[in-house]
Design a protein around this motif. Structure first.
Motif, short mmCIF file in Angstrom:
data_model
loop_
_atom_site.label_atom_id
_atom_site.label_comp_id
_atom_site.label_asym_id
_atom_site.label_seq_id
_atom_site.Cartn_x
_atom_site.Cartn_y
_atom_site.Cartn_z
N TRP A 1 20.26 64.34 84.88
CA TRP A 1 19.00 63.79 84.41
C TRP A 1 17.84 64.52 85.07
CZ3 TRP A 1 18.98 60.53 80.48
CH2 TRP A 1 20.13 59.80 80.21
N SER B 1 10.68 63.43 83.68
CA SER B 1 9.55 64.05 82.98
C SER B 1 8.43 64.35 83.97
CB SER B 1 9.03 63.09 81.90
OG SER B 1 7.79 63.54 81.42
N VAL C 1 10.34 58.45 82.83
CA VAL C 1 11.20 58.79 81.71
C VAL C 1 12.08 59.95 82.16
CG1 VAL C 1 11.27 59.68 79.36
CG2 VAL C 1 9.50 58.05 80.01
N VAL D 1 15.33 62.69 81.00
CA VAL D 1 15.95 63.34 79.85
C VAL D 1 17.14 64.16 80.33
CG1 VAL D 1 14.43 65.37 79.96
CG2 VAL D 1 15.50 64.75 77.80
N LEU E 1 17.87 60.07 76.54
CA LEU E 1 16.62 59.62 77.14
C LEU E 1 16.84 58.25 77.77
CD1 LEU E 1 14.39 60.39 74.05
CD2 LEU E 1 14.43 61.71 76.16
N LEU F 1 13.74 64.74 68.23
CA LEU F 1 12.84 64.54 69.37
C LEU F 1 11.56 65.34 69.16
CD1 LEU F 1 12.29 63.32 72.13
CD2 LEU F 1 13.48 65.27 73.15
#
Length: 64
Positions: free
Chosen positions: A6, A9, A19, A21, A31, A48
Motif C-alpha cells: 500500500w 496518497s 487514502v 492505493v 483503494l 480510476l
C-alpha cells in the motif's frame, strides 16, 4: 502468500484521514481509507482515470 504494498496518497498529508492505493500484478487497483482499512475498493486503471477526471471537472463539495 502475497502481501499488498500500500502507498499513501501524497494528498493525504500527515492526518488520520488517509487514502491508500495498491496495484496488483493483474492490473487491478485497490483503494482503501485509513478510517476503515478493512473496506477495499477494487477497480481498473481506466476506470480510476475516469473517476479522477470527473472529480477534477465537477468537484464534490468538501465536508468536515
Amino acid at each position: 502468500m502475497h502481501t499488498t504494498d500500500w502507498q499513501k496518497s501524497t494528498y493525504s498529508g500527515d492526518g488520520s484521514n488517509c487514502v491508500y492505493v495498491a496495484a496488483t500484478s493483474t492490473g487491478a487497483i485497490h483503494l482503501r481509507e485509513s478510517d476503515e482499512p478493512e473496506v477495499i475498493l477494487i477497480t481498473t486503471r481506466p476506470r480510476l482515470d475516469d473517476l479522477i477526471r470527473a472529480l477534477k471537472t465537477h468537484p464534490y463539495p468538501r465536508t468536515t
